[in-house]
Design an enzyme around this catalytic site. Structure first.
Site, PDB file in Angstrom:
ATOM      1  N   SER A  12       0.853  -1.194   0.000  1.00 14.94           N
ATOM      2  CA  SER A  12       0.000   0.000   0.000  1.00 14.94           C
ATOM      3  C   SER A  12       0.887   1.242   0.000  1.00 14.94           C
ATOM      4  CB  SER A  12      -0.886   0.026   1.239  1.00 14.94           C
ATOM      5  OG  SER A  12      -1.423   1.337   1.385  1.00 14.94           O
ATOM      6  N   HIS A  37      -1.204  -1.259  -4.358  1.00 14.52           N
ATOM      7  CA  HIS A  37      -2.485  -0.973  -3.700  1.00 14.52           C
ATOM      8  C   HIS A  37      -2.574   0.527  -3.384  1.00 14.52           C
ATOM      9  CE1 HIS A  37      -5.969  -2.209  -1.196  1.00 14.52           C
ATOM     10  NE2 HIS A  37      -5.550  -1.287  -0.327  1.00 14.52           N
ATOM     11  N   ASP A  39      -4.814   3.502  -1.724  1.00 15.83           N
ATOM     12  CA  ASP A  39      -5.867   3.749  -0.746  1.00 15.83           C
ATOM     13  C   ASP A  39      -6.449   5.151  -0.894  1.00 15.83           C
ATOM     14  OD1 ASP A  39      -6.067   1.343   0.881  1.00 15.83           O
ATOM     15  OD2 ASP A  39      -3.990   1.748   1.454  1.00 15.83           O
ATOM     16  N   MET A  41      -9.108   7.831   0.305  1.00 18.66           N
ATOM     17  CA  MET A  41      -9.915   8.146   1.502  1.00 18.66           C
ATOM     18  C   MET A  41     -10.496   9.547   1.383  1.00 18.66           C
ATOM     19  SD  MET A  41      -7.462   6.661   4.486  1.00 18.66           S
ATOM     20  CE  MET A  41      -6.620   5.080   4.319  1.00 18.66           C
ATOM     21  N   HIS A  70      -8.435   0.990  -3.912  1.00 10.47           N
ATOM     22  CA  HIS A  70      -9.338   0.715  -2.792  1.00 10.47           C
ATOM     23  C   HIS A  70     -10.037   2.018  -2.422  1.00 10.47           C
ATOM     24  CE1 HIS A  70      -9.548  -0.578   1.758  1.00 10.47           C
ATOM     25  NE2 HIS A  70     -10.746  -0.467   1.204  1.00 10.47           N
ATOM     26  N   MET A  72     -12.254   4.152  -0.253  1.00 10.93           N
ATOM     27  CA  MET A  72     -12.890   4.311   1.056  1.00 10.93           C
ATOM     28  C   MET A  72     -13.590   5.660   1.025  1.00 10.93           C
ATOM     29  SD  MET A  72      -9.738   2.749   3.233  1.00 10.93           S
ATOM     30  CE  MET A  72      -8.626   2.917   1.837  1.00 10.93           C
ATOM     31  N   MET A 141     -11.283  -6.537   5.398  1.00  9.89           N
ATOM     32  CA  MET A 141     -10.523  -5.565   6.190  1.00  9.89           C
ATOM     33  C   MET A 141     -10.195  -6.190   7.544  1.00  9.89           C
ATOM     34  SD  MET A 141     -10.199  -2.935   4.233  1.00  9.89           S
ATOM     35  CE  MET A 141      -9.235  -2.039   5.460  1.00  9.89           C
ATOM     36  N   ASP A 177      -6.556  -6.809   3.985  1.00  5.43           N
ATOM     37  CA  ASP A 177      -6.024  -5.454   4.097  1.00  5.43           C
ATOM     38  C   ASP A 177      -6.016  -4.999   5.554  1.00  5.43           C
ATOM     39  OD1 ASP A 177      -5.184  -2.886   3.641  1.00  5.43           O
ATOM     40  OD2 ASP A 177      -6.869  -2.320   2.346  1.00  5.43           O
TER      41      ASP A 177
HETATM   42  C1  DX5 Z   1      -6.314   0.999   5.747  1.00  4.18           C
HETATM   43  C2  DX5 Z   1      -5.829   0.799   4.329  1.00  4.18           C
HETATM   44  C3  DX5 Z   1      -4.703  -0.161   4.219  1.00  4.18           C
HETATM   45  C4  DX5 Z   1      -3.469   0.241   4.944  1.00  4.18           C
HETATM   46  C5  DX5 Z   1      -2.715  -0.978   5.342  1.00  4.18           C
HETATM   47  O1  DX5 Z   1      -7.444   1.778   5.743  1.00  4.18           O
HETATM   48  O2  DX5 Z   1      -6.871   0.337   3.497  1.00  4.18           O
HETATM   49  O3  DX5 Z   1      -4.420  -0.494   2.861  1.00  4.18           O
HETATM   50  O4  DX5 Z   1      -2.660   1.102   4.233  1.00  4.18           O
HETATM   51  O5  DX5 Z   1      -1.650  -0.571   6.126  1.00  4.18           O
HETATM   52  P1  DX5 Z   1      -0.879  -1.530   7.117  1.00  4.18           P
HETATM   53  O6  DX5 Z   1      -0.335  -2.660   6.296  1.00  4.18           O
HETATM   54  O7  DX5 Z   1       0.161  -0.649   7.681  1.00  4.18           O
HETATM   55  O8  DX5 Z   1      -1.891  -2.020   8.124  1.00  4.18           O
HETATM   56 ZN    ZN Z   2      -6.427  -0.532   1.436  1.00  4.61          ZN
END
Ligand code: DX5
Ligand code: ZN
Length: 230
Positions: A12, A37, A39, A41, A70, A72, A141, A177
């Site tokens: 990620s 990956h 993320d 948000m 991903h 969110m 998750m 994840d």
């Molecule tokens: C959390 C994200 C993850 C996150 C994982 O909301 O979707 O992808 O970056 O990070 P680690 O591996 O540090 O838990």
């Molecule tokens: Zn993620």
């Protein structure tokens, strides 16, 4: 993208240097990352803000593997086309992000991209059952989404086993994840996961000028996961 259930490590970039995504992506791919990956948000569905379609489009040209986006965010539907046009290979939306996840998965498929369904820790495996025909990936998750570096939630292992049984021989990836390390990777691999997202466990201790560490971290997670499959 051909389907297989081999272990795939998806670093990620939430844990990368945000001022240097191009070189960070080159470094993790050179060191063995299978997917990248991303993320996204929105500060609304999750309590953190990252980036949107323009950033995804800008980094797309640095990704030679698979761009795994991903989302969110809520609402999701108004942004699907923009992330597809930005070059995502897989677009994953959350079951909890709105009342019409079935429509959202249909809309992702309609762009020609692979569709992923993410389940928060509080959402049961059964929530995915009516949606599997529209899924190329289910993301379990193992932390509450929003931040990297959180502690793995062990109660999600049973959910992974249930999903693995529900999926059977359908070509649907199970992605995990949150909190993946060489210690937790064997647990999820044994339960049936094939895609392991890892942020802090890949990037910690390394940098673009010290990318051997990324390679060492990726290999440690992969070896631990593959060991649990044998
Ligand atoms: C959390 C994200 C993850 C996150 C994982 O909301 O979707 O992808 O970056 O990070 P680690 O591996 O540090 O838990
Ligand atoms: Zn993620």
């Amino acid at each position: 993208m051909s389907f297989n259930r081999s272990i795939k490590i998806a670093p990620s970039i939430l844990s990368a240097d945000f001022a240097d995504f191009g070189r960070e992506i080159a470094a993790i791919e050179a060191e063995g990352a299978d997917w990248v990956h991303v993320d996204v948000m929105d500060g609304h569905f999750v309590p953190n803000l990252t980036f949107g379609p323009p950033l995804c489009k800008a980094i797309r040209k640095h990704i030679g593997t698979v761009m795994d986006v991903h989302l969110m965010i809520a609402p999701v539907d108004p942004y699907i086309d923009a992330f597809a046009e930005a070059g995502a290979d897989i677009i994953t939306a959350h079951h909890e992000a709105g009342p019409h996840i079935h429509r959202t998965l249909q809309a992702i498929r309609a762009t020609g991209k692979k569709a992923g369904l993410a389940l928060n820790p509080g959402t049961p495996a059964e929530a995915a059952a009516p949606l599997l025909d529209l899924c190329d990936l289910v993301c379990v998750m193992t932390v509450n989404p929003g931040f990297g570096g959180q502690k793995f939630i062990h109660s999600q292992i049973d959910k992974i086993c249930s999903l693995r049984n529900m999926i059977g021989d359908r070509p649907i990836h199970i992605e995990i994840d949150g909190g993946i390390t060489p210690e937790t990777a064997p647990l999820v691999a044994a339960a049936g996961a094939d895609v392991l997202v890892a942020g802090s466990a890949v990037f910690s201790g390394g940098s673009v000028t010290n990318k051997d560490v990324y390679g060492k971290n990726i290999r440690a997670i992969r070896a631990a996961a593959e060991g649990a499959r044998n």
